[in-house]
Design a protein around this motif. Sequence first.
Motif, mmCIF file in Angstrom:
data_model
loop_
_atom_site.group_PDB
_atom_site.id
_atom_site.type_symbol
_atom_site.label_atom_id
_atom_site.label_comp_id
_atom_site.label_asym_id
_atom_site.label_seq_id
_atom_site.Cartn_x
_atom_site.Cartn_y
_atom_site.Cartn_z
ATOM 1 N N ILE A 69 0.838 -1.201 0.000
ATOM 2 C CA ILE A 69 0.000 0.000 0.000
ATOM 3 C C ILE A 69 0.872 1.249 0.000
ATOM 4 N N GLU A 70 1.921 1.258 0.809
ATOM 5 C CA GLU A 70 2.829 2.406 0.840
ATOM 6 C C GLU A 70 3.466 2.633 -0.528
ATOM 7 N N LYS A 71 3.875 1.547 -1.186
ATOM 8 C CA LYS A 71 4.476 1.662 -2.516
ATOM 9 C C LYS A 71 3.454 2.157 -3.534
ATOM 10 N N LEU A 72 2.224 1.638 -3.467
ATOM 11 C CA LEU A 72 1.176 2.075 -4.399
ATOM 12 C C LEU A 72 0.875 3.564 -4.230
ATOM 13 N N ILE A 73 0.883 4.040 -3.004
ATOM 14 C CA ILE A 73 0.647 5.464 -2.745
ATOM 15 C C ILE A 73 1.713 6.296 -3.458
ATOM 16 N N LYS A 74 2.965 5.866 -3.385
ATOM 17 C CA LYS A 74 4.057 6.590 -4.048
ATOM 18 C C LYS A 74 3.996 6.438 -5.565
ATOM 19 N N ILE A 75 3.796 5.222 -6.036
ATOM 20 C CA ILE A 75 3.770 4.958 -7.479
ATOM 21 C C ILE A 75 2.662 5.769 -8.154
ATOM 22 N N LEU A 76 1.497 5.794 -7.531
ATOM 23 C CA LEU A 76 0.340 6.457 -8.128
ATOM 24 C C LEU A 76 0.177 7.901 -7.661
ATOM 25 N N ASP A 77 1.077 8.338 -6.790
ATOM 26 C CA ASP A 77 1.052 9.709 -6.265
ATOM 27 C C ASP A 77 -0.343 10.056 -5.712
#
Length: 88
Positions: A69-77
């Motif tokens: 979830i943390e990575k998705l937040i960054k990837i998708l801004d």
Amino acid sequence: MTSKKIYSILLLRNKKQKRKEKKMVLTNELKGRIVAKGLTQGEVAEKLGITPKTFSSKLEKGIFTTIEIEKLIKILDLKKPWEIFFAE
């Protein structure tokens, strides 16, 4: 059918129902954000370090790890991630 067998069936059915209720991710919204960002699900999976098949499965179930979830937040801004990941 014995009462023990009936009880087992009811327990299993209840567990399956609870699993369905655990879905806390608005998957259609997440898919829309992926498209809006100009990415494919395969590209997002690669950035997460998982296979596209695993990503698809997680997306279908609506269950991701905290790290994912943390990575998705960054990837998708994502500016308001709680609208997607912690929906009721």
